[in-house]
Design a protein around this motif. Structure first.
Motif, PDB file in Angstrom:
ATOM      1  N   ASP A 130       0.812  -1.224   0.000  1.00 37.03           N
ATOM      2  CA  ASP A 130       0.000   0.000   0.000  1.00 37.03           C
ATOM      3  C   ASP A 130       0.845   1.274   0.000  1.00 37.03           C
ATOM      4  O   ASP A 130       0.313   2.370  -0.151  1.00 37.03           O
ATOM      5  N   GLN A 131       2.163   1.148   0.146  1.00 37.86           N
ATOM      6  CA  GLN A 131       3.066   2.295   0.015  1.00 37.86           C
ATOM      7  C   GLN A 131       4.404   1.827  -0.534  1.00 37.86           C
ATOM      8  O   GLN A 131       4.874   0.732  -0.190  1.00 37.86           O
ATOM      9  N   LEU A 132       5.011   2.668  -1.373  1.00 37.55           N
ATOM     10  CA  LEU A 132       6.324   2.380  -1.941  1.00 37.55           C
ATOM     11  C   LEU A 132       7.350   3.354  -1.389  1.00 37.55           C
ATOM     12  O   LEU A 132       7.091   4.558  -1.274  1.00 37.55           O
ATOM     13  N   GLY A 133       8.524   2.832  -1.055  1.00 36.81           N
ATOM     14  CA  GLY A 133       9.616   3.688  -0.668  1.00 36.81           C
ATOM     15  C   GLY A 133      10.290   4.300  -1.877  1.00 36.81           C
ATOM     16  O   GLY A 133      10.091   3.851  -3.016  1.00 36.81           O
ATOM     17  N   GLN A 134      11.103   5.294  -1.640  1.00 38.50           N
ATOM     18  CA  GLN A 134      11.813   5.981  -2.719  1.00 38.50           C
ATOM     19  C   GLN A 134      12.677   4.996  -3.503  1.00 38.50           C
ATOM     20  O   GLN A 134      13.372   4.166  -2.944  1.00 38.50           O
ATOM     21  N   GLY A 135      12.599   5.068  -4.819  1.00 41.30           N
ATOM     22  CA  GLY A 135      13.450   4.266  -5.682  1.00 41.30           C
ATOM     23  C   GLY A 135      12.940   2.876  -5.997  1.00 41.30           C
ATOM     24  O   GLY A 135      13.597   2.127  -6.730  1.00 41.30           O
ATOM     25  N   VAL A 136      11.778   2.487  -5.469  1.00 38.23           N
ATOM     26  CA  VAL A 136      11.250   1.155  -5.752  1.00 38.23           C
ATOM     27  C   VAL A 136      10.656   1.128  -7.153  1.00 38.23           C
ATOM     28  O   VAL A 136       9.734   1.894  -7.466  1.00 38.23           O
ATOM     29  N   THR A 137      11.186   0.275  -8.004  1.00 42.18           N
ATOM     30  CA  THR A 137      10.709   0.174  -9.385  1.00 42.18           C
ATOM     31  C   THR A 137      10.258  -1.243  -9.753  1.00 42.18           C
ATOM     32  O   THR A 137       9.749  -1.453 -10.851  1.00 42.18           O
ATOM     33  N   ASP A 138      10.457  -2.194  -8.850  1.00 37.86           N
ATOM     34  CA  ASP A 138      10.135  -3.587  -9.165  1.00 37.86           C
ATOM     35  C   ASP A 138       8.824  -4.041  -8.538  1.00 37.86           C
ATOM     36  O   ASP A 138       8.534  -5.244  -8.496  1.00 37.86           O
ATOM     37  N   ALA A 139       8.029  -3.115  -8.036  1.00 31.66           N
ATOM     38  CA  ALA A 139       6.755  -3.458  -7.419  1.00 31.66           C
ATOM     39  C   ALA A 139       5.820  -2.266  -7.537  1.00 31.66           C
ATOM     40  O   ALA A 139       6.253  -1.132  -7.787  1.00 31.66           O
ATOM     41  N   ALA A 140       4.523  -2.534  -7.359  1.00 29.44           N
ATOM     42  CA  ALA A 140       3.524  -1.476  -7.479  1.00 29.44           C
ATOM     43  C   ALA A 140       2.501  -1.626  -6.361  1.00 29.44           C
ATOM     44  O   ALA A 140       2.314  -2.718  -5.791  1.00 29.44           O
ATOM     45  N   ILE A 141       1.843  -0.533  -6.037  1.00 22.30           N
ATOM     46  CA  ILE A 141       0.765  -0.588  -5.050  1.00 22.30           C
ATOM     47  C   ILE A 141      -0.298  -1.579  -5.518  1.00 22.30           C
ATOM     48  O   ILE A 141      -0.688  -1.586  -6.682  1.00 22.30           O
ATOM     49  N   GLY A 142      -0.730  -2.438  -4.620  1.00 22.67           N
ATOM     50  CA  GLY A 142      -1.691  -3.481  -4.945  1.00 22.67           C
ATOM     51  C   GLY A 142      -1.080  -4.842  -5.211  1.00 22.67           C
ATOM     52  O   GLY A 142      -1.800  -5.838  -5.272  1.00 22.67           O
ATOM     53  N   ASP A 143       0.256  -4.905  -5.368  1.00 21.68           N
ATOM     54  CA  ASP A 143       0.918  -6.187  -5.595  1.00 21.68           C
ATOM     55  C   ASP A 143       0.859  -7.062  -4.346  1.00 21.68           C
ATOM     56  O   ASP A 143       1.007  -6.575  -3.220  1.00 21.68           O
ATOM     57  N   ARG A 144       0.684  -8.365  -4.557  1.00 20.50           N
ATOM     58  CA  ARG A 144       0.783  -9.349  -3.466  1.00 20.50           C
ATOM     59  C   ARG A 144       2.251  -9.755  -3.321  1.00 20.50           C
ATOM     60  O   ARG A 144       2.838 -10.294  -4.267  1.00 20.50           O
ATOM     61  N   VAL A 145       2.829  -9.524  -2.143  1.00 16.44           N
ATOM     62  CA  VAL A 145       4.237  -9.854  -1.929  1.00 16.44           C
ATOM     63  C   VAL A 145       4.424 -10.513  -0.565  1.00 16.44           C
ATOM     64  O   VAL A 145       3.567 -10.416   0.320  1.00 16.44           O
ATOM     65  N   PHE A 146       5.574 -11.163  -0.418  1.00 18.19           N
ATOM     66  CA  PHE A 146       5.985 -11.714   0.871  1.00 18.19           C
ATOM     67  C   PHE A 146       7.440 -11.355   1.081  1.00 18.19           C
ATOM     68  O   PHE A 146       8.171 -11.078   0.123  1.00 18.19           O
ATOM     69  N   GLY A 147       7.881 -11.341   2.329  1.00 23.07           N
ATOM     70  CA  GLY A 147       9.273 -11.012   2.552  1.00 23.07           C
ATOM     71  C   GLY A 147       9.606 -10.759   4.002  1.00 23.07           C
ATOM     72  O   GLY A 147       8.877 -11.161   4.911  1.00 23.07           O
ATOM     73  N   PHE A 148      10.739 -10.046   4.207  1.00 23.10           N
ATOM     74  CA  PHE A 148      11.315  -9.842   5.537  1.00 23.10           C
ATOM     75  C   PHE A 148      11.096  -8.427   6.058  1.00 23.10           C
ATOM     76  O   PHE A 148      11.295  -7.450   5.339  1.00 23.10           O
ATOM     77  N   SER A 149      10.721  -8.360   7.322  1.00 25.57           N
ATOM     78  CA  SER A 149      10.742  -7.108   8.076  1.00 25.57           C
ATOM     79  C   SER A 149      12.006  -7.112   8.918  1.00 25.57           C
ATOM     80  O   SER A 149      12.073  -7.790   9.949  1.00 25.57           O
TER      81      SER A 149
END
Length: 300
Positions: free
Chosen positions: A68-87
């Motif tokens: 629901d939010q992108l950090g500066q410089g993120v180009t490989d994902a978009a708002i609404g994408d389903r993702v998984f990963g590390f915090s």
């Protein structure tokens, strides 16, 4: 947002759900509306005060959800994408989480299934990389039926290794389904392994931390051929490599797991799910043992 936090060390009863400010993604990060978050043994070690000394502490290093939010410089994902990963902040067990490393959720997986992946596949991949597991050799995995162990079995098979895995008899059929040759753990382990591999094994991975490092060293012909993720004291005593995340995480595992899942070469079962508010019950279930597969918290 609602998030899991504890203000004192202790048993599962110290865990609570509190209101915290919404996090914001930094450069290269994404924020997700969390749908599911994994629960790991490191969570109860953290809760018991065995990891970080500061208080209070939030919980959770892996999650799946919708950006629901992108950090500066993120180009490989978009708002609404389903993702998984590390915090990396350890705050994934919450309504919102910032992910520093992430990948698309494989189409065949739901949110709980995706949330179960990051820690298990990263830990397994890191250990296999440290052992330089490849094709043609025999790998012995002690504790092969848990989430990390079963991930290591499958990833080693994909690399072309022959895998022998220790587990209780009830899990032997499961290990065979993953491509491993099962043996029972406990007294007589060395003889049972040598019945399958008379000359011993090339490499050994200790996932269970059950005091078998001397046996693994003997079977693998030296401590340099053994890695443990569970026996820190034994590693120091016997000169075995102890694999830990702060020595460099294998985050590249996230990018490649989707293809293996979609082609039927990897799976990681979810044992049980719990609502976020029942995080204490999830800890009790995990600490009680006898869980095959991951425990996952669900966030509405």
């Amino acid at each position: 947002m609602k998030a899991v936090r504890f203000d004192r060390f202790g048993g599962p009863e110290v865990l609570g759900i509190v209101d915290l400010p919404d996090p914001r993604p930094g450069p290269g990060q994404v924020r997700i509306a969390v749908r599911a978050a994994g629960v790991n043994p490191s969570d109860w070690k953290k809760r018991q005060g065995l990891m970080d000394e500061e208080l209070p502490q939030t919980m959770g290093y892996e999650a799946a959800g919708v950006i629901d939010q992108l950090g500066q410089g993120v180009t490989d994902a978009a708002i609404g994408d389903r993702v998984f990963g590390f915090s990396t902040e350890g705050a994934a067990q919450a309504e919102l989480a910032v992910l520093s490393h992430y990948a698309p959720i494989p189409p065949s997986l739901d949110f709980p299934g995706a949330a179960a992946l990051p820690a298990a596949i990263e830990t397994a991949t890191r250990a296999l990389d440290q052992l330089h597991v490849g094709g043609g050799g025999t790998l012995l995995i002690n504790g092969a039926s848990g989430s990390v162990g079963s991930a290591a079995v499958q990833l080693a098979v994909v690399r072309g290794a022959r895998v022998i895995g220790t587990a209780g008899p009830a899990n032997h059929a499961y290990l065979r389904s993953l491509g491993a040759e099962p043996v029972a753990y406990g007294e007589g382990l060395v003889d049972r392994v040598r019945a399958l591999a008379p000359d011993g094994v090339d490499l050994a991975l200790d996932v269970a931390g059950s005091g078998v490092l001397p046996d693994l060293i003997g079977l693998a012909d030296g401590p340099e051929h053994v890695v443990t993720i569970a026996d820190f004291a034994g590693a120091r005593e016997y000169g075995v490599t102890f694999s830990r995340g702060d020595s460099g995480r294998a985050v590249h595992a996230l990018a490649g797991i989707g293809e293996l899942i979609e082609t039927g070469r990897f799976s990681l079962p979810v044992a049980r799910t719990f609502p976020l508010a029942e995080v204490a019950e999830a800890h009790r279930a995990g600490e009680g043992g006898r869980v095959r597969g991951k425990l996952v918290l669900l966030v509405d």
